[in-house]
Design a protein around this motif. Sequence first.
Motif, short mmCIF file in Angstrom:
data_model
loop_
_atom_site.label_atom_id
_atom_site.label_comp_id
_atom_site.label_asym_id
_atom_site.label_seq_id
_atom_site.Cartn_x
_atom_site.Cartn_y
_atom_site.Cartn_z
N UNK A 153 0.81 -1.21 0.00
CA UNK A 153 0.00 0.00 0.00
C UNK A 153 0.84 1.26 0.00
N UNK A 154 0.15 2.39 -0.06
CA UNK A 154 0.80 3.68 -0.10
C UNK A 154 0.73 4.34 1.28
N UNK A 155 1.54 5.38 1.45
CA UNK A 155 1.55 6.10 2.73
C UNK A 155 1.68 7.59 2.46
N UNK A 156 1.07 8.37 3.34
CA UNK A 156 1.22 9.82 3.28
C UNK A 156 2.44 10.22 4.11
N UNK A 157 2.84 11.46 3.98
CA UNK A 157 4.09 11.90 4.58
C UNK A 157 4.08 11.82 6.11
N UNK A 202 4.87 5.30 -2.40
CA UNK A 202 4.60 3.91 -2.80
C UNK A 202 5.48 2.97 -1.97
N UNK A 203 5.30 1.67 -2.20
CA UNK A 203 6.13 0.69 -1.49
C UNK A 203 7.61 0.91 -1.80
N UNK A 204 7.94 1.22 -3.07
CA UNK A 204 9.33 1.46 -3.44
C UNK A 204 9.85 2.73 -2.76
N UNK A 205 9.01 3.75 -2.65
CA UNK A 205 9.42 4.98 -1.97
C UNK A 205 9.70 4.72 -0.50
N UNK A 206 8.87 3.89 0.11
CA UNK A 206 9.06 3.57 1.53
C UNK A 206 10.36 2.80 1.72
N UNK A 207 10.64 1.88 0.81
CA UNK A 207 11.92 1.15 0.86
C UNK A 207 13.09 2.11 0.77
N UNK A 208 13.01 3.06 -0.18
CA UNK A 208 14.10 4.02 -0.36
C UNK A 208 14.26 4.90 0.88
N UNK A 222 2.04 12.77 -6.33
CA UNK A 222 1.02 13.62 -5.67
C UNK A 222 -0.37 13.07 -5.91
N UNK A 223 -1.16 13.08 -4.85
CA UNK A 223 -2.56 12.69 -5.00
C UNK A 223 -3.25 13.72 -5.89
#
Length: 227
Positions: A113-117, A154-160, A144-145
């Motif tokens: 899933x996605x996450x907000x800041x 995204x999941x990749x952004x969270x990983x990074x 951006x929404x």
Amino acid sequence: MRPVDLAREHGLSTQAIRNYEEAGILPAAERTVHGYRTYTPLHAQALRAFLALVHGHGHQTATSIMQAVNGDATEDALRLIDESHAQLLDDRRTLQAVEAALRDLAPVPQERGDAFIGPLARRLGIRPATLRKWENAGLVQPHRDPQTGYRVYSAADIRDARLAHQLRRGGYLLEQIAPLIAQVRSAGGVAPLEQTLRDWRTRLSARGRAMLKGAADLDVYLRAREP
């Protein structure tokens, strides 16, 4: 010894030998009555030392080392060698930090899933402003929404972001972290980087061995220069 004799041992051209002499890598050669250069075993050892130093320290540093030695500034040459060894140690520490950061990521299940800041910042124990700073540095690339304009990770952004967090805790600067994050991104994740890290470790080991060989050949040359 003629220039061609000196060049032949290492598969070099005679012009390369002349260039090395003019650059101060080799000591000045004696001249015959007809103006031809003549080299001695001392020149041969200087060339061996230089070529060995190149493999461990790079062409520019090896050149500076030999110029210092031939200019009777041995202490300057030793300082250059020390600085090069310090850089190798720093590179090893960087590799260890990267490996540790990736190990810390490996056991964590795939993000879903996605996450907000805000929630992501709380999860990492940092401020939202830090995530925005990382975004400006290229470490994370949230979209951006379309309705709210909020950042969505995204999941990749969270990983990074998690990888960046680990490396920042290790004391690394954003400009040092950005290339690694880019490599993780282009590789499609952490797992494909294992071979890259093995190759990196192999290159560092080869560089360390080459430094030992360069030091040994340079020591022979220094002894040969002694009165």
